[in-house]
Design an enzyme around this catalytic site. Structure first.
Site, PDB file in Angstrom:
ATOM      1  N   ARG A 101       0.799  -1.222   0.000  1.00 32.34           N
ATOM      2  CA  ARG A 101       0.000   0.000   0.000  1.00 32.34           C
ATOM      3  C   ARG A 101       0.828   1.267   0.000  1.00 32.34           C
ATOM      4  O   ARG A 101       0.597   2.180  -0.775  1.00 32.34           O
ATOM      5  CB  ARG A 101      -0.876   0.072   1.263  1.00 32.34           C
ATOM      6  CG  ARG A 101      -2.299  -0.254   1.086  1.00 32.34           C
ATOM      7  CD  ARG A 101      -2.798  -0.776   2.415  1.00 32.34           C
ATOM      8  NE  ARG A 101      -1.910  -1.835   2.849  1.00 32.34           N
ATOM      9  CZ  ARG A 101      -2.022  -3.076   2.419  1.00 32.34           C
ATOM     10  NH1 ARG A 101      -2.983  -3.425   1.631  1.00 32.34           N
ATOM     11  NH2 ARG A 101      -1.162  -4.002   2.802  1.00 32.34           N
ATOM     12  N   THR A 102       1.784   1.321   0.921  1.00 34.49           N
ATOM     13  CA  THR A 102       2.471   2.603   1.073  1.00 34.49           C
ATOM     14  C   THR A 102       3.252   2.948  -0.188  1.00 34.49           C
ATOM     15  O   THR A 102       3.159   4.045  -0.723  1.00 34.49           O
ATOM     16  CB  THR A 102       3.383   2.579   2.319  1.00 34.49           C
ATOM     17  OG1 THR A 102       2.588   2.195   3.430  1.00 34.49           O
ATOM     18  CG2 THR A 102       3.983   3.942   2.591  1.00 34.49           C
ATOM     19  N   LYS A 150      25.315  -3.816  -0.832  1.00 34.05           N
ATOM     20  CA  LYS A 150      26.784  -3.718  -0.945  1.00 34.05           C
ATOM     21  C   LYS A 150      27.372  -2.946   0.232  1.00 34.05           C
ATOM     22  O   LYS A 150      28.576  -2.731   0.292  1.00 34.05           O
ATOM     23  CB  LYS A 150      27.159  -2.982  -2.237  1.00 34.05           C
ATOM     24  CG  LYS A 150      26.693  -3.648  -3.501  1.00 34.05           C
ATOM     25  CD  LYS A 150      27.144  -2.806  -4.698  1.00 34.05           C
ATOM     26  CE  LYS A 150      26.521  -3.334  -5.976  1.00 34.05           C
ATOM     27  NZ  LYS A 150      26.653  -2.345  -7.067  1.00 34.05           N
ATOM     28  N   ARG A 192      11.209   4.063   3.267  1.00 34.90           N
ATOM     29  CA  ARG A 192      10.829   3.113   4.316  1.00 34.90           C
ATOM     30  C   ARG A 192      12.070   2.338   4.701  1.00 34.90           C
ATOM     31  O   ARG A 192      12.818   1.880   3.835  1.00 34.90           O
ATOM     32  CB  ARG A 192       9.755   2.147   3.822  1.00 34.90           C
ATOM     33  CG  ARG A 192       9.598   0.974   4.780  1.00 34.90           C
ATOM     34  CD  ARG A 192       8.368   0.181   4.508  1.00 34.90           C
ATOM     35  NE  ARG A 192       7.173   0.951   4.823  1.00 34.90           N
ATOM     36  CZ  ARG A 192       5.976   0.409   4.936  1.00 34.90           C
ATOM     37  NH1 ARG A 192       5.805  -0.879   4.754  1.00 34.90           N
ATOM     38  NH2 ARG A 192       4.935   1.168   5.219  1.00 34.90           N
ATOM     39  N   HIS A 219       5.106   6.294  11.481  1.00 41.10           N
ATOM     40  CA  HIS A 219       4.592   6.119  10.121  1.00 41.10           C
ATOM     41  C   HIS A 219       3.652   7.288   9.831  1.00 41.10           C
ATOM     42  O   HIS A 219       2.438   7.126   9.764  1.00 41.10           O
ATOM     43  CB  HIS A 219       3.858   4.775  10.036  1.00 41.10           C
ATOM     44  CG  HIS A 219       3.576   4.292   8.648  1.00 41.10           C
ATOM     45  ND1 HIS A 219       3.667   5.103   7.530  1.00 41.10           N
ATOM     46  CD2 HIS A 219       3.211   3.065   8.199  1.00 41.10           C
ATOM     47  CE1 HIS A 219       3.357   4.385   6.459  1.00 41.10           C
ATOM     48  NE2 HIS A 219       3.083   3.140   6.836  1.00 41.10           N
TER      49      HIS A 219
HETATM   50  C1  NCD Z   1       1.536  -0.685   8.177  1.00 43.04           C
HETATM   51  C2  NCD Z   1       3.031  -0.555   8.340  1.00 43.04           C
HETATM   52  O1  NCD Z   1       3.768  -0.769   7.397  1.00 43.04           O
HETATM   53  O2  NCD Z   1       3.420  -0.213   9.451  1.00 43.04           O
HETATM   54  N1  NCD Z   1       1.171  -0.905   6.858  1.00 43.04           N
HETATM   55  C3  NCD Z   1       0.948   0.176   6.053  1.00 43.04           C
HETATM   56  O3  NCD Z   1       1.816   0.979   5.829  1.00 43.04           O
HETATM   57  N2  NCD Z   1      -0.284   0.344   5.615  1.00 43.04           N
HETATM   58  C4  NCD Z   1       0.920  -1.645   9.093  1.00 43.04           C
HETATM   59  C5  NCD Z   1       1.443  -3.048   9.115  1.00 43.04           C
HETATM   60  O4  NCD Z   1       2.372  -3.395   8.388  1.00 43.04           O
HETATM   61  O5  NCD Z   1       0.895  -3.816   9.887  1.00 43.04           O
END
Ligand code: NCD
Length: 311
Positions: free
Chosen positions: A51-52, A80, A101, A129
């Protein structure tokens, strides 16, 4: 230049204006279809995501921009041994804005210090997040018309769940918010969040072990997955993973206008039968994530005057 690393990097007013812009884009997407023509977003994902990452990419494409990036540490020079600082210095020459991320807490913060372009934290370890929080707040606002006055139950893995940590940090800035933390003993909300964020806010809060006992009180039920990848051993995960499963029977203890949110991915914690209930908001919530990221990209690129203070 502004970054979004921690939800508190934006003031409450900036956050509110950003959410209003997201609603404006949602209502009139065609007006923004070329807002980022010629701009490039880099998605630097050292940890898996559906999703993200895809919603960031979709957001930039819906603004007319382009995207490049990698979707796992193994497919980047991190394999590396390249540092985050070096990677972002180089990416600063390839793109206009970056979403990162990382499995390590604080990595996007380090990146921002070395970056020449705005950096967005797309999730760092078990820490924060902020763009999921914007998504969650947009969902609450669209559902109830406002964020103030909400009683929210946060359920599941409150220890490792970074979406929970960021959401709490943001919600304490609104009036009359009540928190109910629903978790097993081992997955309680971290004491630093209670001591530094919840208690100083003066908002009512309590911790309980079952969702049934508080269901009738809730306006929002925020379900979360037990974060398998952050456990030290598999036995603990297996023991705790099915602590809470929201079924239709439990949902029916809740208010008629309850909204059930989940950052997704879901594992077992919401039974499929709940998906049909009008109170299940999680897929709509995920859709909203594209619009908040569109608003955020425009804002950090300086293309949305009036959202940030001092602009
Ligand atoms: C969340 C995350 O990555 O922290 N997912 C997301 O970004 N929608 C929640 C999760 O992974 O449980």
């Amino acid at each position: 230049m502004r970054h979004l690393i921690d939800p508190l990097d934006f003031t409450r007013q900036e956050t509110d204006r950003l959410l209003s812009l997201a609603e404006e884009i949602l209502a009139r997407p065609a007006e923004y279809a070329h807002a980022c023509d010629g701009k490039i977003l880099a998605t630097l994902f050292y940890e898996p995501s559906t999703r993200t990452r895809l919603s960031f990419e979709s957001a930039m494409m819906r603004l007319g921009g382009k995207v490049l990036g990698f979707s796992s540490a193994g497919s980047s020079s991190a394999a590396k041994g390249e540092s985050v600082a070096d990677t972002i210095r180089m990416i600063s020459g390839y793109a206009d804005i970056a979403a990162m991320r990382h499995f390590k807490e604080g990595a996007p913060y380090v990146a921002a210090r070395y970056s020449h372009i705005p950096v967005i934290n797309a999730g760092d370890g078990g820490h924060q997040h902020p763009t999921q929080t914007l998504t969650d707040m947009l969902t609450i606002r669209r559902n109830r018309g406002k964020i103030s006055g909400v009683t929210i139950g946060l359920c599941g893995d409150l220890k490792f769940g970074r979406t929970v940590h960021s959401l709490i940090k943001s919600l304490v800035r609104y009036e009359d918010v009540s928190f109910i933390f629903i978790s097993p003993e081992e997955l309680r909300v971290p004491s630093y969040i209670l001591k530094e964020v919840v208690i100083p806010s003066g908002h009512p809060w309590k911790e309980v072990r079952t969702m049934e006992e508080v269901m009738p009180e809730l306006d929002i039920l925020y379900m979360t997955r037990v974060q398998r990848e952050r456990f030290f051993n598999e036995e603990d995960y297996v023991r705790l993973k099915d602590s809470y499963v929201l079924t239709k029977r439990k949902l029916d203890l809740g208010k008629q206008d309850l909204a059930v949110l989940h950052p997704l991915p879901r594992v077992n914690e919401i039974a499929a039968e709940v998906d049909e209930d009008p109170r299940a908001m999680y897929f709509e919530q995920a859709r909203g994530g594209v619009f908040v990221r569109m608003a955020l990209i425009l804002t950090l690129l300086g293309l949305a005057p009036g959202v940030l203070d001092h602009e």
